[in-house]
Design a protein around this motif. Sequence first.
Motif, mmCIF file in Angstrom:
data_model
loop_
_atom_site.group_PDB
_atom_site.id
_atom_site.type_symbol
_atom_site.label_atom_id
_atom_site.label_comp_id
_atom_site.label_asym_id
_atom_site.label_seq_id
_atom_site.Cartn_x
_atom_site.Cartn_y
_atom_site.Cartn_z
ATOM 1 N N ILE A 15 27.222 52.937 34.038
ATOM 2 C CA ILE A 15 28.219 53.152 33.080
ATOM 3 C C ILE A 15 29.570 53.801 32.689
ATOM 4 N N GLY A 16 29.457 55.010 33.905
ATOM 5 C CA GLY A 16 31.018 55.224 34.321
ATOM 6 C C GLY A 16 31.455 54.353 34.953
ATOM 7 N N GLY A 17 30.830 53.653 36.320
ATOM 8 C CA GLY A 17 31.133 53.066 36.973
ATOM 9 C C GLY A 17 31.815 52.010 36.505
ATOM 10 N N ALA A 18 31.190 51.398 36.325
ATOM 11 C CA ALA A 18 31.600 49.883 35.163
ATOM 12 C C ALA A 18 33.144 50.144 34.848
ATOM 13 N N VAL A 19 33.039 51.316 33.535
ATOM 14 C CA VAL A 19 34.501 51.991 33.073
ATOM 15 C C VAL A 19 35.607 52.130 33.701
ATOM 16 N N ALA A 20 35.319 53.048 34.989
ATOM 17 C CA ALA A 20 36.146 53.479 36.154
ATOM 18 C C ALA A 20 36.955 51.383 36.681
ATOM 19 N N GLY A 21 35.983 51.053 37.192
ATOM 20 C CA GLY A 21 36.086 50.274 38.111
ATOM 21 C C GLY A 21 37.282 48.791 37.336
ATOM 22 N N VAL A 22 36.811 48.488 36.219
ATOM 23 C CA VAL A 22 36.856 47.237 35.102
ATOM 24 C C VAL A 22 38.823 48.618 35.084
ATOM 25 N N SER A 24 40.135 50.246 36.816
ATOM 26 C CA SER A 24 41.448 50.751 37.628
ATOM 27 C C SER A 24 41.187 48.690 38.482
ATOM 28 N N GLY A 25 40.400 47.869 37.759
ATOM 29 C CA GLY A 25 40.978 46.761 38.571
ATOM 30 C C GLY A 25 41.755 45.364 37.635
ATOM 31 N N ILE A 26 42.322 46.625 36.201
ATOM 32 C CA ILE A 26 43.420 45.513 35.664
ATOM 33 C C ILE A 26 45.093 46.062 35.966
ATOM 34 N N PRO A 27 46.072 45.058 36.086
ATOM 35 C CA PRO A 27 47.348 45.564 36.556
ATOM 36 C C PRO A 27 47.867 45.987 35.181
ATOM 37 N N LEU A 28 48.351 47.177 36.429
ATOM 38 C CA LEU A 28 49.067 48.328 35.258
ATOM 39 C C LEU A 28 49.020 49.615 35.255
ATOM 40 N N LEU A 29 47.318 49.471 34.564
ATOM 41 C CA LEU A 29 46.345 50.135 34.130
ATOM 42 C C LEU A 29 45.949 51.220 35.855
ATOM 43 N N GLY A 30 46.155 50.279 36.789
ATOM 44 C CA GLY A 30 45.457 50.455 38.286
ATOM 45 C C GLY A 30 45.968 51.584 38.898
ATOM 46 N N CYS A 31 47.436 51.694 38.392
ATOM 47 C CA CYS A 31 48.505 52.510 39.108
ATOM 48 C C CYS A 31 47.563 54.253 38.922
ATOM 49 N N ALA A 72 32.117 51.859 40.945
ATOM 50 C CA ALA A 72 33.398 51.298 40.597
ATOM 51 C C ALA A 72 34.476 50.013 41.770
ATOM 52 N N ALA A 73 33.522 50.805 42.920
ATOM 53 C CA ALA A 73 34.302 49.950 44.040
ATOM 54 C C ALA A 73 34.474 47.878 43.756
ATOM 55 N N VAL A 74 32.554 47.805 43.706
ATOM 56 C CA VAL A 74 32.233 46.893 43.419
ATOM 57 C C VAL A 74 32.709 45.861 42.004
ATOM 58 N N VAL A 75 33.016 46.985 40.524
ATOM 59 C CA VAL A 75 32.979 46.022 39.982
ATOM 60 C C VAL A 75 35.175 45.923 40.177
ATOM 61 N N ASP A 76 34.859 47.026 40.696
ATOM 62 C CA ASP A 76 37.044 46.722 40.971
ATOM 63 C C ASP A 76 37.393 44.964 41.438
ATOM 64 N N SER A 77 36.402 45.552 42.568
ATOM 65 C CA SER A 77 36.858 43.988 43.453
ATOM 66 C C SER A 77 36.642 43.033 42.776
ATOM 67 N N LEU A 78 35.491 42.912 42.025
ATOM 68 C CA LEU A 78 35.000 41.829 41.158
ATOM 69 C C LEU A 78 36.194 41.536 40.162
ATOM 70 N N VAL A 79 36.401 42.712 39.465
ATOM 71 C CA VAL A 79 38.025 42.412 38.478
ATOM 72 C C VAL A 79 38.319 41.799 39.136
ATOM 73 N N GLY A 80 39.231 42.482 40.190
ATOM 74 C CA GLY A 80 40.364 41.205 40.650
ATOM 75 C C GLY A 80 40.787 40.516 41.170
ATOM 76 N N LEU A 81 39.960 39.821 41.226
ATOM 77 C CA LEU A 81 39.732 38.045 41.942
ATOM 78 C C LEU A 81 40.843 37.388 40.767
ATOM 79 N N PRO A 82 39.785 37.536 39.670
ATOM 80 C CA PRO A 82 40.144 36.627 39.067
ATOM 81 C C PRO A 82 41.923 37.002 38.494
ATOM 82 N N LEU A 83 42.299 38.359 38.521
ATOM 83 C CA LEU A 83 43.589 38.900 38.215
ATOM 84 C C LEU A 83 44.360 38.966 38.982
#
Lengths: 176, 163
Positions: A15-22, A24-31, A72-83
Amino acid sequence: MNQQQKPGLLVPALIGGAVAGVLSGIPLLGCLCCLWIIGGALLAASLAAKDYVVSMTAGDGAVLGALVGIVAAVVDSLVGLPLQSLNLQLMQRFMERISEFSSELPGNWRDLMQQGVNNNSIAFFLLDLVIKAVVFVALGALGGIIGASLFGKKTAPAAGPQAGGGPDVPKDPSHS
Amino acid sequence: MRTDAKARLVYGLTLAGTLTWLATLVLAPYLRSRGVRLNALIYSVFAPTCHQLPLRSFHLWGFPMAVCGRCTGIYLGFLAGMLAYPFLRRVGREDMPRALTFVILSLPMAVDALGNFFNVWSTGNVLRFITGFVWGTILPFYFLAGLNGVFVKNDGESGTEQA
């Protein structure tokens, strides 16, 4: 602490990793990426602490936070692909504004950015994933330990032979 | 390996890692100034954890460091905490600082960051560095407690709060 008294860490870490990964993967919020990972680990620690009948140790927090970092690293990388294309557009706009004030940018920065996007092989994806995982594990562990400190403390029963003693005293008297 | 030796090893490796991390921050602009392409890899390693905006970063050799001023402060504060650690508590302990200490040391950075985020004020890199530094000093006391909890495991001295 008895191993049987330790609740599972996997679900809070997911849960924590998914929230953090999503986030951090979203543009602007990733800052705020660094804070998202630490925040995700804090969230995981607060969730895990609810199931603990005894205090969470720093070691528990570190392991939990490290798991959060991997997820979080896995989720962030996956979220980053379409975005990625959206990220590129935002970054181009940002760089155009920066280039108005700074002479540091190379003249061909637009080509370099496009080239970076075109270099999207599996090898680059995996390298990016490994780098993120290493950094996120360290940050996650730190967040998990802080979370264990903030949320994982269980107060000992007022009376009893171990009152006022070590923090590993079970909260539930039936465990003593 | 004895517990004390393990604890010293954990501390030593963490200190070495911290110094390497900080050296890399400085190495990135140096390599860029010399035209060595490895600099891109170093900048990309730090990219997931920092926005790396040139205007918010300190510059060395004419190029921005690998992380912003606030992050530089956090990492240098971490090193300061690491160096102070053996003088403040025994190496190998697993207990963590009080929550109140964490809140007090986090407050300057939190207030500064929120004020900047909501455009209430805009602080310079020096103030960002200082608030980051203050926050960074507390972090090794958590980090080492966690590593000791995993790798050293002192029986009867684990816990969540220091005396």
